[in-house]
Scaffold this motif. Structure first.
Motif, PDB file in Angstrom:
ATOM      1  N   GLN A 168      17.860  80.718 -10.542  1.00 28.91           N
ATOM      2  CA  GLN A 168      17.883  79.453 -11.254  1.00 28.91           C
ATOM      3  C   GLN A 168      16.587  78.696 -10.974  1.00 28.91           C
ATOM      4  N   MET A 169      15.874  78.337 -12.042  1.00 33.72           N
ATOM      5  CA  MET A 169      14.639  77.579 -11.868  1.00 33.72           C
ATOM      6  C   MET A 169      14.944  76.156 -11.420  1.00 33.72           C
ATOM      7  N   MET A 170      14.102  75.624 -10.546  1.00 37.28           N
ATOM      8  CA  MET A 170      14.178  74.224 -10.150  1.00 37.28           C
ATOM      9  C   MET A 170      13.278  73.401 -11.079  1.00 37.28           C
ATOM     10  N   PRO A 171      13.466  72.067 -11.111  1.00 38.26           N
ATOM     11  CA  PRO A 171      12.538  71.231 -11.876  1.00 38.26           C
ATOM     12  C   PRO A 171      11.117  71.393 -11.365  1.00 38.26           C
ATOM     13  N   ALA A 172      10.128  71.058 -12.199  1.00 37.90           N
ATOM     14  CA  ALA A 172       8.729  71.172 -11.801  1.00 37.90           C
ATOM     15  C   ALA A 172       8.485  70.417 -10.497  1.00 37.90           C
ATOM     16  N   GLY A 173       7.879  71.086  -9.557  1.00 40.17           N
ATOM     17  CA  GLY A 173       7.610  70.479  -8.258  1.00 40.17           C
ATOM     18  C   GLY A 173       8.722  70.662  -7.252  1.00 40.17           C
ATOM     19  N   GLY A 174       9.845  71.261  -7.656  1.00 33.74           N
ATOM     20  CA  GLY A 174      10.978  71.442  -6.761  1.00 33.74           C
ATOM     21  C   GLY A 174      10.656  72.340  -5.585  1.00 33.74           C
ATOM     22  N   MET A 175      11.115  71.935  -4.396  1.00 34.94           N
ATOM     23  CA  MET A 175      10.862  72.709  -3.186  1.00 34.94           C
ATOM     24  C   MET A 175      12.142  73.257  -2.566  1.00 34.94           C
ATOM     25  N   MET A 176      13.215  72.452  -2.583  1.00 39.07           N
ATOM     26  CA  MET A 176      14.441  72.905  -1.945  1.00 39.07           C
ATOM     27  C   MET A 176      15.657  72.285  -2.612  1.00 39.07           C
ATOM     28  N   THR A 177      16.741  73.051  -2.629  1.00 40.10           N
ATOM     29  CA  THR A 177      18.023  72.618  -3.192  1.00 40.10           C
ATOM     30  C   THR A 177      19.054  72.554  -2.081  1.00 40.10           C
ATOM     31  N   ALA A 178      19.875  71.499  -2.086  1.00 31.61           N
ATOM     32  CA  ALA A 178      20.887  71.317  -1.048  1.00 31.61           C
ATOM     33  C   ALA A 178      22.189  70.841  -1.671  1.00 31.61           C
ATOM     34  N   SER A 179      23.258  70.947  -0.910  1.00 32.84           N
ATOM     35  CA  SER A 179      24.577  70.510  -1.368  1.00 32.84           C
ATOM     36  C   SER A 179      24.570  69.015  -1.626  1.00 32.84           C
ATOM     37  N   LEU A 197      13.664  62.856  -4.661  1.00 31.47           N
ATOM     38  CA  LEU A 197      14.979  63.460  -4.469  1.00 31.47           C
ATOM     39  C   LEU A 197      15.785  63.243  -5.741  1.00 31.47           C
ATOM     40  N   LYS A 198      16.189  64.333  -6.378  1.00 28.88           N
ATOM     41  CA  LYS A 198      16.911  64.261  -7.642  1.00 28.88           C
ATOM     42  C   LYS A 198      18.341  64.761  -7.477  1.00 28.88           C
ATOM     43  N   LEU A 199      19.255  64.135  -8.193  1.00 26.66           N
ATOM     44  CA  LEU A 199      20.645  64.576  -8.278  1.00 26.66           C
ATOM     45  C   LEU A 199      20.809  65.372  -9.561  1.00 26.66           C
ATOM     46  N   VAL A 200      21.350  66.598  -9.459  1.00 23.46           N
ATOM     47  CA  VAL A 200      21.562  67.451 -10.631  1.00 23.46           C
ATOM     48  C   VAL A 200      23.007  67.951 -10.634  1.00 23.46           C
ATOM     49  N   ASP A 201      23.455  68.407 -11.804  1.00 19.39           N
ATOM     50  CA  ASP A 201      24.811  68.958 -11.876  1.00 19.39           C
ATOM     51  C   ASP A 201      24.790  70.432 -11.472  1.00 19.39           C
ATOM     52  N   SER A 202      25.933  71.087 -11.569  1.00 16.53           N
ATOM     53  CA  SER A 202      26.043  72.478 -11.108  1.00 16.53           C
ATOM     54  C   SER A 202      25.195  73.440 -11.941  1.00 16.53           C
ATOM     55  N   ASP A 203      24.789  73.000 -13.142  1.00 16.28           N
ATOM     56  CA  ASP A 203      23.902  73.812 -13.990  1.00 16.28           C
ATOM     57  C   ASP A 203      22.455  73.378 -13.876  1.00 16.28           C
ATOM     58  N   PHE A 204      22.163  72.564 -12.857  1.00 20.56           N
ATOM     59  CA  PHE A 204      20.814  72.100 -12.550  1.00 20.56           C
ATOM     60  C   PHE A 204      20.261  71.154 -13.618  1.00 20.56           C
ATOM     61  N   ARG A 205      21.126  70.518 -14.375  1.00 17.19           N
ATOM     62  CA  ARG A 205      20.685  69.486 -15.306  1.00 17.19           C
ATOM     63  C   ARG A 205      20.534  68.174 -14.551  1.00 17.19           C
ATOM     64  N   GLU A 206      19.393  67.511 -14.735  1.00 22.04           N
ATOM     65  CA  GLU A 206      19.108  66.298 -13.974  1.00 22.04           C
ATOM     66  C   GLU A 206      20.036  65.160 -14.373  1.00 22.04           C
ATOM     67  N   ILE A 207      20.599  64.483 -13.365  1.00 26.38           N
ATOM     68  CA  ILE A 207      21.434  63.298 -13.562  1.00 26.38           C
ATOM     69  C   ILE A 207      20.637  62.039 -13.282  1.00 26.38           C
ATOM     70  N   LYS A 208      19.914  62.044 -12.156  1.00 24.38           N
ATOM     71  CA  LYS A 208      19.184  60.838 -11.782  1.00 24.38           C
ATOM     72  C   LYS A 208      18.224  61.137 -10.635  1.00 24.38           C
ATOM     73  N   THR A 209      17.096  60.417 -10.632  1.00 23.76           N
ATOM     74  CA  THR A 209      16.230  60.422  -9.454  1.00 23.76           C
ATOM     75  C   THR A 209      16.811  59.428  -8.451  1.00 23.76           C
ATOM     76  N   ILE A 210      17.210  59.927  -7.307  1.00 17.01           N
ATOM     77  CA  ILE A 210      17.857  59.084  -6.305  1.00 17.01           C
ATOM     78  C   ILE A 210      16.847  58.189  -5.601  1.00 17.01           C
ATOM     79  N   ASP A 211      15.747  58.764  -5.157  1.00 17.28           N
ATOM     80  CA  ASP A 211      14.756  57.994  -4.416  1.00 17.28           C
ATOM     81  C   ASP A 211      13.458  58.773  -4.409  1.00 17.28           C
ATOM     82  N   GLU A 212      12.379  58.090  -4.038  1.00 23.71           N
ATOM     83  CA  GLU A 212      11.096  58.770  -3.894  1.00 23.71           C
ATOM     84  C   GLU A 212      10.277  58.089  -2.813  1.00 23.71           C
ATOM     85  N   PHE A 213       9.306  58.831  -2.340  1.00 24.77           N
ATOM     86  CA  PHE A 213       8.453  58.328  -1.265  1.00 24.77           C
ATOM     87  C   PHE A 213       7.011  58.650  -1.623  1.00 24.77           C
TER      88      PHE A 213
END
Length: 380
Positions: A168-179, A197-213
């Protein structure tokens, strides 16, 4: 008719005093302390201080080891598990360990709830079911095993038996996926100077950007030797994020990514010691060490871990009771500081490798010998 006799004034005073005493006992007898909370822009902020609140619960916790998976053990080495880069635990208590490739062999090792080795799977490579550069291991809502492959920006997915499911491809720039909470997933990545940090559904569709630094890169030859803290974790229902530029403040988001609470705490400033600088500088080439700079004080905390039940463990920079240990602040599901414990938990890429599931505590530590050990026991 005879008139009623009025009680003596002294009797009235005695009864009033008795009533006040009963009221005070009923109000304060439990020994519980009122939790300080405020509202900011409609968001609840829990204010915690240096000492735990008196909630009627114990404020000191200790870990009691039951068994472990020790990479210094020759029997573990025979399996091909020479190092541990991460682990996860499913609802059956089965443990999946991400190893480090050492010659031929597999990268993922499965143990049962009592530590008995079951099987290994996941070769290094670029073919179906193979991993080129393993970076992080996690579980999804169906308890499939997800291995983030940082070089290809994809996730290699296996079922709990170790059979390959898909890439499964991650969004551009993605480094790691976690529960994430309620079967969703969290993806951390970077673009330029921004970590997100992005929140995605089980099919890796983006729901929201939670936070950024935003990590500003140095404009001179000098550089900061340690990266800023951007720590995050999730419970069954919520997401927890802490960033160095906010001090000791942890933002709590619900499963839809909405901010619902902030947890704040007073903390002791820990100076950056010379021994700490020496340890960090060893990781840089000799020619770069003179250009490295350190802040005067450590950040408020190193990393954090949320348990399924909402308890929160925050690793500070305060020295623990034994060499190599740090003090952990423990918060209940409502963000209330309830106690502390001393642990030596391995932190890699800002991620705290500990889990609390079904009253069992699992954590990874690095031994004095340099080998890693996964300990299983209870927090009492």
């Amino acid at each position: 008719m005879a008139s009623k006799q009025q009680p003596h004034p002294l009797v009235i005073i005695l009864f009033m005093g008795l009533g006040l005493g009963i009221f005070l006992l009923s109000s304060c007898g439990s020994g519980k302390e009122k939790i300080e909370k405020i509202k900011e822009d409609g968001i609840e902020v829990v204010i915690n201080h240096l000492e735990p609140y008196k909630t009627g619960e114990k404020s000191s916790f200790t870990f009691e080891k039951s068994w472990s998976i020790d990479t210094e053990d020759p029997e573990i080495q025979k399996l091909g598990l020479m190092d541990i880069m991460g682990f996860e635990v499913n609802s059956a208590g089965e443990i999946f360990v991400l190893g480090k490739l050492s010659g031929e062999g597999n990268l993922i090792f499965k143990f049962d709830k009592d530590g008995k080795f079951i099987k290994s799977f996941g070769h290094q490579g670029q073919g179906p079911g193979e991993i080129e550069a393993p970076f992080h291991l996690s579980l999804d809502g169906q308890e499939n095993i997800l291995v983030s492959d940082s070089s290809r920006q994809l996730v290699v997915i296996y079922d709990s038996d170790g059979s390959f499911v898909k890439n499964q491809m991650m969004p551009a720039g993605g480094m790691m996926t976690a529960s994430g909470p309620r079967g969703r997933l969290l993806i951390m990545g970077t673009i330029g100077e921004s970590f997100w940090l992005k929140l995605v559904d089980s099919d890796f569709r983006e729901i929201k950007t939670i936070d950024e630094f935003i990590m500003e890169l140095p404009r001179t030859t000098k550089f900061r030797a340690t990266p800023p803290v951007f720590a995050w974790s999730s419970s069954r229902d919520n997401i927890y994020v802490g960033k160095e530029d906010r001090g000791y403040e942890i933002s709590v988001f619900d499963a839809d990514g909405q901010l619902i609470r902030k947890i704040r705490k007073d903390y002791k400033k820990v100076p950056v010691s010379e021994s700490y600088k020496e340890k960090i500088l060893k990781m840089f080439p000799a020619g770069m060490r003179e250009m490295a700079v350190f802040p005067d004080f450590q950040p408020p905390f190193q990393s954090l871990m949320a348990a399924d039940n909402g308890m929160l463990f925050v690793c500070t920079f305060e020295e623990g009771h034994n060499p190599g240990e740090f003090m952990f602040d423990i918060f209940d599901k409502d963000g209330v500081f309830i106690g502390r414990t001393s642990l030596n938990v391995f932190i890699w890429e800002g991620h705290l490798w500990a889990r609390l599931k079904d009253n069992k505590f699992y954590y990874l530590k690095e031994k004095d010998s340099g080998y890693k050990e996964l300990l299983i026991g209870e927090i009492r």
